[in-house]
Design an enzyme around this catalytic site. Structure first.
Site, PDB file in Angstrom:
ATOM      1  N   HIS A   1     -17.188  -3.494 -30.002  1.00 13.11           N
ATOM      2  CA  HIS A   1     -17.467  -4.933 -30.105  1.00 13.11           C
ATOM      3  C   HIS A   1     -18.074  -5.265 -31.475  1.00 13.11           C
ATOM      4  CE1 HIS A   1     -16.417  -5.760 -26.015  1.00 13.11           C
ATOM      5  NE2 HIS A   1     -17.364  -4.983 -25.518  1.00 13.11           N
TER       6      HIS A   1
ATOM      7  N   HIS B   1     -18.194   2.002 -26.632  1.00 16.29           N
ATOM      8  CA  HIS B   1     -17.576   0.727 -26.262  1.00 16.29           C
ATOM      9  C   HIS B   1     -18.299  -0.437 -26.940  1.00 16.29           C
ATOM     10  CE1 HIS B   1     -15.653  -2.281 -23.698  1.00 16.29           C
ATOM     11  NE2 HIS B   1     -16.862  -2.807 -23.575  1.00 16.29           N
ATOM     12  N   GLU B   2     -19.611  -0.400 -26.953  1.00 13.08           N
ATOM     13  CA  GLU B   2     -20.377  -1.475 -27.587  1.00 13.08           C
ATOM     14  C   GLU B   2     -20.145  -1.492 -29.098  1.00 13.08           C
ATOM     15  OE1 GLU B   2     -21.433  -3.757 -25.721  1.00 13.08           O
ATOM     16  OE2 GLU B   2     -21.103  -2.515 -23.950  1.00 13.08           O
TER      17      GLU B   2
END
Length: 179
Positions: free
Chosen positions: A156, A152-153
């Site tokens: 980003h 998920h990071e």
């Protein structure tokens, strides 16, 4: 921002102007003068100057990239030769995800004092990115769950969300209390 300027103006009005008493022959009541254009202009310019200077300061501080954000949040840069099994697990997951995404391996920071499960990505580009992970995340999550969080990071990092977040931090930080 308008409310902030009005609040500063009213505070300045009470401090500098106070109650102006005007004496008439039959009236001894003091009158409150609510509008003072010069004072309002000074309050508006002063407030905007503080906001602009604060934003410039925070922008300069955050221009160092993701490592600056991670350090400001109390993160500790992990040593790539760590013997701690949880830290080693985290570094391995980050390295695997960077390889899979085709980006440089970001610096990894551990927020030792945070027992909750959380993580963040910060930086301007993939080359200055940093990933911060809380102690709780590496302690309580399985390797697969940690991989999901790190994935998920990385989303980003790859989508440029980090750059937008740094800009928002710089512009909005003057409205919050700085440590």
């Amino acid at each position: 921002m308008s409310l902030l300027i009005v609040s500063v103006y009213l505070a300045a009005l009470l401090i500098f102007s106070g109650l102006h008493s005007t004496h008439h022959y039959f009236d001894d009541q003091p009158k409150l003068t609510l509008w003072n254009p010069q004072l309002f202009l000074g309050a508006a310019v002063g407030t905007l100057a503080v906001i602009a200077l604060g934003s410039l300061f925070k922008t300069a501080e955050l221009s160092q990239g993701g490592s600056a954000v991670a350090t400001m949040l109390g993160g500790r840069l992990l040593n790539s030769h760590t013997a701690d099994p949880d830290e080693r697990k985290l570094l391995n997951v980050v390295e695997e995800m960077a390889l899979a995404a085709g980006v440089p391996v970001p610096q990894v920071y551990l927020l030792d004092e945070e027992n909750g499960i959380n993580a963040f990505a910060a930086g301007h580009t993939t080359s200055d990115a940093a990933i911060g992970v809380t102690r709780g995340a590496i302690k309580f999550l399985s390797r697969d769950e940690l991989q999901g969080v790190i994935g998920h990071e990385f989303s980003h990092i790859l989508n440029g969300d980090m750059r937008l977040n740094l800009r928002l931090m710089a512009s909005s930080s003057v409205f919050f209390v700085w440590q």
